[in-house]
Design an enzyme around this catalytic site. Structure first.
Site, PDB file in Angstrom:
ATOM      1  N   HIS A 199       0.812  -1.219   0.000  1.00 37.90           N
ATOM      2  CA  HIS A 199       0.000   0.000   0.000  1.00 37.90           C
ATOM      3  C   HIS A 199       0.841   1.262   0.000  1.00 37.90           C
ATOM      4  O   HIS A 199       0.420   2.292  -0.524  1.00 37.90           O
ATOM      5  CB  HIS A 199      -0.934   0.022   1.210  1.00 37.90           C
ATOM      6  CG  HIS A 199      -1.714   1.305   1.318  1.00 37.90           C
ATOM      7  ND1 HIS A 199      -2.630   1.684   0.360  1.00 37.90           N
ATOM      8  CD2 HIS A 199      -1.677   2.311   2.223  1.00 37.90           C
ATOM      9  CE1 HIS A 199      -3.151   2.865   0.693  1.00 37.90           C
ATOM     10  NE2 HIS A 199      -2.581   3.250   1.809  1.00 37.90           N
ATOM     11  N   CYS A 200       2.053   1.229   0.558  1.00 35.43           N
ATOM     12  CA  CYS A 200       2.776   2.474   0.814  1.00 35.43           C
ATOM     13  C   CYS A 200       3.746   2.899  -0.285  1.00 35.43           C
ATOM     14  O   CYS A 200       3.682   4.021  -0.784  1.00 35.43           O
ATOM     15  CB  CYS A 200       3.532   2.369   2.142  1.00 35.43           C
ATOM     16  SG  CYS A 200       2.449   2.325   3.581  1.00 35.43           S
ATOM     17  N   ILE A 201       4.676   2.027  -0.651  1.00 37.92           N
ATOM     18  CA  ILE A 201       5.781   2.464  -1.507  1.00 37.92           C
ATOM     19  C   ILE A 201       5.310   2.929  -2.891  1.00 37.92           C
ATOM     20  O   ILE A 201       5.819   3.919  -3.409  1.00 37.92           O
ATOM     21  CB  ILE A 201       6.852   1.362  -1.616  1.00 37.92           C
ATOM     22  CG1 ILE A 201       7.379   1.010  -0.218  1.00 37.92           C
ATOM     23  CG2 ILE A 201       8.017   1.832  -2.474  1.00 37.92           C
ATOM     24  CD1 ILE A 201       8.401  -0.090  -0.212  1.00 37.92           C
TER      25      ILE A 201
END
Length: 435
Positions: free
Chosen positions: A266-268
């Site tokens: 979800h983040c990078i």
């Protein structure tokens, strides 16, 4: 009065996914009364029955947590009024223009804030751009006539989950906490000290928000670097994996990052765009950050190009070829398929007319996703001798340890390897192309 959190307090966690479920477990394990909130009744029912829907959090962990503290889940957001603190762990995706989509945050706040009890702490953990907490939570609290830092304590504390990493417990990862005011910060520290071993206080919610972005942009930029180096090294006939391993022997000034078929999780893949979008508001162009995002997003196309070359080398076109992609999860040995580049590979192969499938021991069937509804209900292809024998090409997208790579190495076919997984086989029968 600043609230102090003993395990007599009630902790509410909104959003019971890969971030929220570990938090529910962490607080309940420390003896807190813990209530999980979600709009998905299947997740709620699973938690109440002590069944886990996340592979690296086994059911026994839920059972043990529930035996130490009160643990329950609900879809009834009116019960927020029972909670002394509320931690928000909801998605913050990008829209189709690669701009921040805060609809989940805003919708959740509209359901939560009206039910906050006097003196409650509300903490946002979702990855977002600097200013979100101050711009989205504070006005909603003030609209109800409450003063942040006196009546309600507003906090931002970025999640630092690493799904599948068993070497360090989530509660042992230092917890960054920023408050809207100094009293909010004190309340936030007290809240998180109830579950985490080390608290890292910072001067504002904006600092905490930008800390999260920096952590993941750092990884995105370095992965973009090695992905670009991979393409250049391939043209030069140099093994980039050997280069990285040699460079990693330097005891200072170098940290190894490894190439792949693109970014997942979800983040990078998301954070660089949150930062770039917010920076433009201040007249700043983040060329370096945006370039790394472009490089990483181009990797599926590079892999498809290498697949075309590999199939052409044995006289086969992509159209009509039977291609199996190994690994739907975005990283090894987890069942997390958020932003997985494998979906992009499946799309691109299908667009070229290939017959495509996937094999993943952790994801037997594709559920409904926001971005990839066209692959919903597709089932994992068994990695049997019969199934492999019918294939024209196998693409290793995620290197799960459970996959029998020896069987792949012994296969007389084309393998496109994006993870250097086949390097341990000196003379495989398969024709291996690195991508």
């Amino acid at each position: 009065m600043i609230p102090e959190f003993s395990n007599e307090k009630c902790v509410g966690v909104v959003g019971l996914g890969y971030v929220g479920l570990p938090l529910v477990v962490a607080y309940s394990s420390r003896g807190f009364r813990t209530i999980g909130f979600d709009i998905d009744p299947m997740k709620v029912d699973a938690i109440n029955a002590r069944n886990s829907y996340i592979k690296h959090i086994p059911a026994v962990v839920l059972e043990e947590a529930g035996s130490k503290g009160e643990l329950e889940a609900t879809v009834d957001f009116r019960r927020i009024s029972e909670c002394d603190s509320v931690i928000l762990c909801v998605p913050t995706p990008l829209n189709r223009h690669f701009e921040p989509d805060l609809s989940y945050v805003r919708g959740t706040l509209d359901s939560v804030v009206p039910h906050l009890k006097e003196g409650a702490v509300i903490s946002l953990e979702s990855t977002t751009y600097p200013g979100t907490t101050a711009e989205e939570i504070v006005p909603r609290v003030e609209k109800l006539g409450r003063v942040p830092g006196r009546d309600v304590f507003v906090v931002y504390s970025p999640e630092r989950e690493d799904p599948g990493n068993s070497s360090i417990a989530a509660t042992k990862i230092p917890k960054v906490v920023g408050g809207h005011t100094q009293t909010c910060l004190a309340a936030g520290k007290s809240l998180y000290e109830g579950a985490f071993d080390e608290i890292v206080p910072v001067s504002s919610t904006q600092v905490a928000e930008l800390t999260k972005l920096l952590e993941n942009i750092y990884r995105s930029v370095n992965i973009g670097l090695v992905n670009e180096m991979k393409v250049a090294a391939d043209k030069m006939g140099i093994d980039i994996w050997e280069v990285i391993n040699a460079a990693a022997t330097k005891p200072f000034g170098f940290k190894p990052f490894y190439p792949g078929p693109g970014l997942g999780g979800h983040c990078i893949p998301i954070d660089p765009f949150y930062m770039s979008w917010k920076a433009r508001e201040f007249g700043v162009n983040t060329h370096f950050i945006e370039l790394s995002g472009e490089v990483n997003r181009a990797m599926p196309d590079y892999v498809v190009g290498k697949t075309v070359e590999a199939l052409n080398s044995v006289g086969k076109p992509v159209k009509g070829s039977r291609i199996l992609v190994l690994g739907l999860a975005y990283k090894a040995d987890v069942d997390d398929l958020r932003e997985s580049p494998t979906f992009s590979l499946l799309d691109k192969y299908a667009e070229l007319g290939a017959e495509v499938g996937y094999h993943d021991p952790h994801i037997p069937r594709v559920g409904m996703t926001r971005e990839h509804k066209n692959w919903a209900h597709l089932e994992s292809t068994p990695l049997s001798d019969a199934a492999i024998g019918e294939l024209d090409c196998i693409v290793i997208s995620t290197n799960h340890s459970e996959v029998d790579l020896q069987k792949i190495a012994d296969w007389d076919g084309v393998v496109v390897d994006t993870r250097n997984a086949m390097a341990k086989f000196a003379s495989p029968s398969a024709t291996v192309w690195r991508a």
